[in-house]
Design a protein around this motif. Structure first.
Motif, PDB file in Angstrom:
ATOM      1  N   SER A  97      33.414  47.366  52.420  1.00  0.00           N
ATOM      2  CA  SER A  97      33.661  47.825  51.058  1.00  0.00           C
ATOM      3  C   SER A  97      34.389  46.759  50.261  1.00  0.00           C
TER       4      SER A  97
ATOM      5  N   ILE B 296      31.934  44.208  49.090  1.00  0.00           N
ATOM      6  CA  ILE B 296      31.092  44.699  47.997  1.00  0.00           C
ATOM      7  C   ILE B 296      31.875  44.725  46.702  1.00  0.00           C
ATOM      8  N   GLU B 297      33.142  45.110  46.789  1.00  0.00           N
ATOM      9  CA  GLU B 297      33.950  45.172  45.576  1.00  0.00           C
ATOM     10  C   GLU B 297      34.066  43.811  44.915  1.00  0.00           C
ATOM     11  N   ARG B 298      34.182  42.765  45.787  1.00  0.00           N
ATOM     12  CA  ARG B 298      34.473  41.462  45.224  1.00  0.00           C
ATOM     13  C   ARG B 298      33.249  40.724  44.721  1.00  0.00           C
TER      14      ARG B 298
END
Lengths: 392, 267
Positions: free
Chosen positions: B83, B86-88
């Motif tokens: 996660s 994916i956030e970055r």
């Protein structure tokens, strides 16, 4: 003094912890898990251990992440139960243990907020050990980034125990390269600061602050606790230095300009401090690392063992499966250290050791689950660290 | 083109030449198209083999990627890095461009991949405290897998396009072979027949006209010549009957002209 008075306040909790010690997965259990073909087999294998039927309600198909999450929830339940039985100063001690996970959760929430994620998704990802009041408040409303940060900041700094770490970090982060740190922070500026910073570095800095705080608390306890926990935390600090250095070797954190950022992540205690860290601050590639680690034979040994892993990256690409990275070695060393902690009595170290050993066990289970799914079960044994192996 | 099966075109030399030219064109085209179809088919087979190999490679690559991801999970102290990664992710560091490539005259799309390492920077500091290097190793493995994936994508689009092309060319080849060329041949056949008929008619008419003039001379010779004529006519009638064309009218007519018997020969 200690021998006689310890059991009055903490005898029960220590007994419970030692009882939980026998619940670790043994060699037989690991072997049984290693022969599973699917995650369903793993579910039934785990039912026979202390984990019991914790996976019963999960619908199939099972995911590796579900297993991992459920294990953590079980650990969190047991942790909360233990904490509920404690009195000061053990309560603060256990709180310290939980704070590490709180930092993780907070950083994750901030990251999610920056990307405008729905609160529901964030709730899925929080670490069960790091739940604190006010967290529900942050996540229940959908807030826009700028306005919400003021609330978030207020909650963080005022209500939670990790507030002081945040304050320290924010002061450091906001100053220019040349000026000194400012005296205080306005609420409205927080949002601006937080959006600019690299969250990963923020997380590491917060953890460094936490570690230093923990160390000073532990030393103030004195006696066996200070002896045992002091040793553990010093090793932890050293490992952190090693990890940051090794992992930054091949990234742009090792360039001249960013060295200061990296060095800010070194804790201010430990066996490597102050001479070792002074050398390591100037380091920027393998040879310099080796030279800096010369006086510390054990760390030099580690470095030589894992050097190939890091070399292979910058040059060609080696066979990643057979090489170990420094994390593997550190985990093995840590497990040994935590097992030693159980040998002594009348100190708080066993609680820390128990939590860390459970974490390692969950890591082992997760690795085995991944190997089962990928059908490469022969790689299981290279990486897991068996806990409390019988000493023949 | 002749739609009604060849009854329409006028049966003269000019149309014959036209249709002969068309036949020549059609057969040449047929040969060329056949060659094109065979070449395409050969390329197709080669493509198929390459696709099977690349698919295997993609499977291997993704398996290695999953293994290194598991290692990264282990090294990053069990945190859920997926996660965080994916956030970055802000900007794509791998982009693909579509190029047209020419194979045996067919334009096939091809994907070219370009990797910009500098855009990867958002994830450089990931896991700097623990597991960073392993995460980067995982990223490298996956990048290699993406290279094979892009190749596979190119191959599969090429496969699809070639398939369409081969079907179309096959259709054309078959149409030429079984419909067009026979039709043209039929027409040519019909024209030649018609022209032969006309020639015979002409010949016969001229002869009859000639006989009509010669009938004013001696009647005794007349009967001999008439007999000879009758035999010749009978022979011709038989030939005509064998050719199967309309001959009855031509044979019945001579009764009026039986008196004439001029032997003017016509070429």
């Amino acid at each position: 003094m200690e021998l006689s008075m310890f059991n009055v306040s903490h005898g029960f909790t220590e007994a419970v912890a030692r009882g939980l010690r026998s619940g670790f997965l043994g060699v037989e259990d690991y072997r049984r898990l290693g022969t599973c073909d699917t995650l369903e087999d793993m579910r039934s294998a785990l039912e026979e251990t202390d984990y019991g039927t914790f996976l019963q309600d999960e619908p199939s198909p099972l995911l590796v992440s579900t297993i991992s999450k459920k294990c953590y929830e079980k650990l969190a339940d047991e942790f909360r139960y233990l904490k509920a039985q404690t009195v000061e100063p053990l309560t603060t001690f256990m709180d310290f243990i939980a704070r590490e996970k709180m930092i993780d959760n907070v950083c994750m929430i901030i990251q999610g907020a920056l990307n405008n994620k729905a609160p529901k998704e964030l709730e899925e990802k929080i670490h069960p050990l790091g739940i604190f009041e006010g967290m529900k408040v942050i996540m229940s409303e959908s807030f826009d980034v700028q306005g919400g940060f003021d609330d978030v900041y207020r909650i963080f700094l005022v209500d939670t125990p990790i507030g002081p770490y945040f304050e320290e970090y924010l002061k450091e982060a906001d100053r220019d390269k040349d000026e000194m740190a400012r005296a205080g922070i306005e609420t409205s500026q927080v949002g601006g600061i937080l959006t600019k910073q690299d969250l990963e570095i923020m997380k590491t800095s917060l953890k460094k602050a936490w570690l230093e705080d923990f160390y000073s608390f532990v030393m103030s306890q004195g006696g066996t606790t200070a002896e045992v926990m002091g040793h553990i935390l010093k090793m932890e600090a050293d490992f952190r230095v090693l990890l940051v250095t090794m992992n930054a070797l091949n990234t742009n954190l090792s360039t001249e300009s960013s060295l200061q950022d990296r060095n800010a992540l070194y804790p201010n205690f430990g066996y490597l401090y102050p001479e070792g860290t002074k050398e390591l601050r100037k380091v920027f590639n393998d040879t310099t690392v080796r030279a800096a680690l010369e006086p510390y034979s054990k760390y030099l040994q580690y470095f030589d063992q894992v050097k190939d892993f890091y070399d292979a990256e910058s040059g060609g690409r080696g066979q990643g499966t057979s090489f170990q990275s420094i994390e593997d070695l550190i985990y093995a060393e840590n497990v040994h250290m935590y097992e030693m902690a159980f040998e002594q009595q009348y100190h708080f170290g066993i609680f820390y050791a128990w939590v860390k050993l459970r974490e390692q066990e969950i890591r082992n289970i997760r690795w085995i689950a991944n190997m089962v799914v990928l059908n490469t079960k022969d790689h299981i044994d290279d990486t897991i660290v068996p806990i409390f192996q019988p000493r023949m | 083109m002749s739609q009604a099966g060849g009854q329409k075109p006028a049966a003269n030399r000019m149309t014959l030449q036209t249709f002969k030219a068309r036949l020549g064109g059609a057969s040449k085209g047929f040969k060329l198209l056949k060659k094109k179809r065979d070449a395409l088919k050969a390329k197709f087979q080669a493509l198929l083999k390459e696709i099977v190999d690349t698919k295997l490679k993609v499977g291997e690559g993704l398996k290695d990627g999953a293994f290194s991801l598991a290692k990264a999970h282990y090294a990053s102290s069990g945190d859920d890095i997926a996660s965080t990664v994916i956030e970055r992710a802000k900007r794509p560091s791998i982009t693909t461009k579509l190029y047209p490539d020419n194979v045996a005259g067919v334009s096939i799309p091809l994907f070219k991949m370009s990797y910009d390492a500098s855009k990867d920077s958002s994830a450089q500091t990931l896991g700097v405290a623990c597991g960073g290097a392993v995460i980067n190793a995982a990223r490298e493995t996956y990048r290699k897998a993406v290279v094979s994936l892009v190749k596979l994508a190119s191959l599969q689009t090429a496969f699809h396009t070639l398939d369409e092309e081969i079907k179309m060319t096959s259709r054309r080849v078959n149409a030429l072979e079984y419909v067009l060329i026979p039709r043209i041949e039929d027409i040519i056949h019909y024209i030649t027949q018609e022209m032969d008929e006309q020639a015979r008619e002409e010949f016969f008419r001229v002869k009859k006209v000639g006989r009509g003039c010669a009938s004013s001379s001696s009647p005794s010779l007349k009967t001999e010549v008439v007999e000879k004529k009758k035999v010749k006519l009978q022979k011709e009638k038989d030939e005509m009957a064998a050719a199967g064309k309309r001959t009855e009218a031509a044979i019945d007519a001579p009764s009026m002209l039986a008196t004439k018997k001029d032997e003017d020969l016509i070429f």
